[in-house]
Design a protein around this motif. Structure first.
Motif, PDB file in Angstrom:
ATOM      1  N   ASP A  17       0.866  -1.176   0.000  1.00 52.42           N
ATOM      2  CA  ASP A  17       0.000   0.000   0.000  1.00 52.42           C
ATOM      3  C   ASP A  17       0.901   1.224   0.000  1.00 52.42           C
ATOM      4  O   ASP A  17       1.908   1.249   0.718  1.00 52.42           O
ATOM      5  CB  ASP A  17      -0.881   0.016   1.254  1.00 52.42           C
ATOM      6  CG  ASP A  17      -2.119  -0.854   1.073  1.00 52.42           C
ATOM      7  OD1 ASP A  17      -2.467  -1.146  -0.091  1.00 52.42           O
ATOM      8  OD2 ASP A  17      -2.732  -1.232   2.083  1.00 52.42           O
ATOM      9  N   ARG A  38      -7.380   6.362   4.285  1.00 53.63           N
ATOM     10  CA  ARG A  38      -7.672   4.953   4.557  1.00 53.63           C
ATOM     11  C   ARG A  38      -8.708   4.411   3.563  1.00 53.63           C
ATOM     12  O   ARG A  38      -8.579   3.289   3.075  1.00 53.63           O
ATOM     13  CB  ARG A  38      -8.217   4.789   5.975  1.00 53.63           C
ATOM     14  CG  ARG A  38      -7.133   4.843   7.019  1.00 53.63           C
ATOM     15  CD  ARG A  38      -7.673   4.392   8.380  1.00 53.63           C
ATOM     16  NE  ARG A  38      -6.869   4.916   9.466  1.00 53.63           N
ATOM     17  CZ  ARG A  38      -5.702   4.409   9.849  1.00 53.63           C
ATOM     18  NH1 ARG A  38      -5.210   3.360   9.226  1.00 53.63           N
ATOM     19  NH2 ARG A  38      -5.025   4.957  10.841  1.00 53.63           N
ATOM     20  N   ASP A  70      -8.200   1.337   1.101  1.00 54.60           N
ATOM     21  CA  ASP A  70      -9.144   0.217   1.103  1.00 54.60           C
ATOM     22  C   ASP A  70      -9.673  -0.061  -0.305  1.00 54.60           C
ATOM     23  O   ASP A  70      -9.979  -1.197  -0.658  1.00 54.60           O
ATOM     24  CB  ASP A  70     -10.323   0.504   2.047  1.00 54.60           C
ATOM     25  CG  ASP A  70      -9.892   0.443   3.513  1.00 54.60           C
ATOM     26  OD1 ASP A  70      -8.775  -0.057   3.780  1.00 54.60           O
ATOM     27  OD2 ASP A  70     -10.660   0.899   4.382  1.00 54.60           O
ATOM     28  N   LEU A  76      -0.876   6.544  10.215  1.00 53.30           N
ATOM     29  CA  LEU A  76      -1.333   5.349   9.517  1.00 53.30           C
ATOM     30  C   LEU A  76      -0.623   4.087  10.015  1.00 53.30           C
ATOM     31  O   LEU A  76      -0.948   2.979   9.596  1.00 53.30           O
ATOM     32  CB  LEU A  76      -1.093   5.497   8.005  1.00 53.30           C
ATOM     33  CG  LEU A  76      -1.895   6.583   7.287  1.00 53.30           C
ATOM     34  CD1 LEU A  76      -1.294   6.871   5.912  1.00 53.30           C
ATOM     35  CD2 LEU A  76      -3.364   6.174   7.126  1.00 53.30           C
TER      36      LEU A  76
END
Lengths: 421, 421
Positions: free
Chosen positions: B35, B122, B126, B165
């Motif tokens: 990510d 986020r 996702d 994060l």
């Protein structure tokens, strides 16, 4: 005390010097005792430069990111303008489209304003500050995304703010002195119009007049906003664009202005079977290409053949795709040939007084005939007559008609050279 | 799968080509199964150009408007970067400081991050998207205003995002290969450091090393964020900046790196009555000028005279105002003269291993003595020794000490020429 919304375009804030000049103009309006809200475009060619930069990065920029990119332009001009005003001793605050409550739909690149909630603008005004608002940009509530309004968006921002705040007038500053009876670069004896109705202005803009964007004028008409179009280079009164209420006895000239347009092409579909439904079939094909069809003329059918012709005009750059679409359906429609002519010129006469006066067409046709100008197509609305001529006779036609309807000024107009945006 | 935060500075995204190169680098990290969240600075010199523009408009730009102005820079780079990534077939979304939840205090121009609420980041992760965040900018909730974090703010943005994060690593991309034992432009045999503690990095940065901003390293240390400093021009591993926990048995070299600094001047206050409270009186005067005093040395009082001298260093550009402040209080303090020396150089040796090793100072002084370099001032912390020498002997001193402590590489470092920002 009045509330005045002022809009300054990119050419009015092209560099630090221009920004200071515009700041002085705004401060002068404030000094005269008015509340002032300003909508400002990005500096000079910033928007075009950002678009070029995006195309250097990728041929097909994502619309959401494009709006994020382009909306940076007005942040630069508005903050500099607010600084300049503050340095003159007046309170000023700049606001992004979102901060100004410019709520739009989610259509990136061409968003439509759905609501204006100018809470922070009102607060700024209550505090005695001048509010500087980023033109051209808004915010979609559902997606929480930044949007832009498309070309001419800053004019729309100004008018929408004026409507939401109940402003007394919305002043659109440009680099010409106002709206003219005809583009002075084409007809030097063009006269500046003191007052015009929004309805007339719309017809002129739709017919090729470049000073105001159709969308902003439409918005102003729908919300009853009075516009004043004036130069940012002098203090002349400019042109007032009004919305007379029904019953208002405004004396309206038969012809208020003339617009010319060289941007269209003509397509003629030859030999169409003269049976019901053919026109619908044809324009359904055209509509699928998203072309903006302007004038449509259908010839009277020649009884002997049972065939008819249909001509229509559309922006030159859309002609090829429409021709291709028609060709691919030729068998189905049953026409015999397609003709394409991109050497046409359109002339439109606009005047609210036409409603009450007959004989306008006759006078127009006579003036053109007297000057040896052929008419190719004719189309009329309640307050407009448009004709299509050859491109190379358009200027001559405009001058002849301008004179015939008594619009000529006594001296040549002095206008600031520029783009008129 | 790891979560990696990457930060790219202005020189890494200076034009469309660089942006495409950075986009490829980001996509490669994504392809490797990670990510990715990116913090990006404004393109090239955009921020400086905007500051110049503001100063053309007014000598004292309003801080709130300055933040509105400067925050436009990252909107341009981040949206272009997102477009470039999307054109490579990967999902990407750009976010302003506000959209990214970068909440700061209301201190325009030098705001401090008070909270990070990266809800939209986020969401983007996702959805499988790469999140591109505007560096350097934030948002104050109470005033609903946009803020900027000051110089080096994009590094801080990246570290704050990594902390919020819980990222595995925060990669700071720059135009050099990592942190070096010494600036390779000064000592060609400088060696790239593979691993350094944040504590050491802080001492090096405070002593003049330019690669990372103190504030970002402090933030990383406080929140336990692992940094990797690496080049955006190659795929070398760079330097890892770690936060060893107490009890971790990390083998730490006695000297990790050396920093030099030519930006300071020395002020000496001569003939101060050696009575209690004099130093406090003097540095109260200095503090009022907001000067950043670095090293302070007080000579032993000469018993015969009852007078002492105090020397301190500070940034060159602050010397005049401090001298003026001291002069105006000369009578009250009772010193005899002021000396100003702006031809000094500072050399700092940093190493966490110093804690467990004595004899470092002796070795340092010996190396300098052997090379005929005079020491003017000395100051030490737990993991650092700094000395002041003449400016024109500083480079010679650095090379001598670098060799003496066994830091020399076997071959000359090849680093990308650039600013190292």
């Amino acid at each position: 005390m009045s509330l005045i919304v002022q809009k300054f375009g990119g050419s009015s804030v092209a560099d630090a010097e221009s920004i200071k000049r515009v700041a002085k103009r705004i401060v002068d309006t404030r000094k005269a005792g008015n509340d002032v809200v300003v909508a400002v475009s990005a500096m000079g060619d910033t928007t075009d430069e950002l678009i070029d930069l995006a195309h250097e990065v990728t041929p097909l920029p994502e619309p959401r990111e494009m709006d994020m990119l382009l909306s940076s332009g007005e942040r630069i001009s508005m903050s500099l303008l607010a600084m300049a005003i503050k340095s003159m001793g007046y309170e000023a605050r700049s606001f992004t489209g979102m901060q100004a409550g410019m709520i739009t739909d989610a259509h990136h690149g061409a968003a439509r304003i759905v609501d204006v909630t100018p809470v922070r603008i009102r607060e700024a005004l209550d505090d005695g500050a001048i509010a500087i608002v980023a033109g051209f940009q808004g915010f979609n509530v559902d997606t929480a995304e930044i949007t832009t309004l498309g070309r001419g968006g800053s004019d729309t921002t100004a008018v929408a703010l004026a409507a939401a705040l109940g402003a007394d007038v919305c002043e659109i500053y440009t680099d010409v002195d106002g709206i003219y009876t005809m583009d002075p670069r084409v007809v030097p004896l063009a006269r500046k119009i003191d007052v015009i109705t929004a309805e007339e202005m719309l017809e002129l803009a739709a017919s090729g007049a470049k000073v105001l964007y159709i969308r902003a004028v439409e918005f102003a008409r729908r919300h009853g906003v009075t516009l004043r179009v004036r130069s940012s280079f002098n203090s002349n009164e400019g042109t007032l664009v009004i919305n007379p209420k029904e019953g208002d006895t405004v004396e309206q000239p038969i012809v208020t202005g003339i617009a010319t347009d060289l941007s269209e092409a003509k397509i003629t579909i030859v030999g169409i079977p003269d049976v019901p439904g053919k026109a619908a079939q044809i324009f359904k094909i055209v509509a699928k290409t998203d072309a903006n069809v302007d004038m449509i003329v259908q010839n009277v059918s020649a009884a002997a053949t049972g065939l008819t012709d249909i001509s229509f005009t559309l922006p030159k750059e859309q002609a090829q795709i429409v021709l291709q679409a028609l060709r691919s359906e030729q068998e189905d429609v049953g026409f015999t040939a397609l003709q394409h002519d991109d050497q046409i010129g359109k002339l439109a006469l606009v005047g609210a007084g036409m409603r009450a006066n007959s004989g306008v067409s006759a006078k127009l046709f006579e003036a053109l005939y007297d000057n040896g100008i052929n008419i190719d197509m004719i189309s009329t609305s309640e307050i407009r007559i448009s004709v299509v001529t050859r491109a190379d006779t358009l200027e001559k036609a405009a001058r002849a008609v301008h004179t015939a309807f008594g619009l000529d000024a006594e001296s040549v107009a002095i206008v600031h050279a520029g783009t008129g945006r």
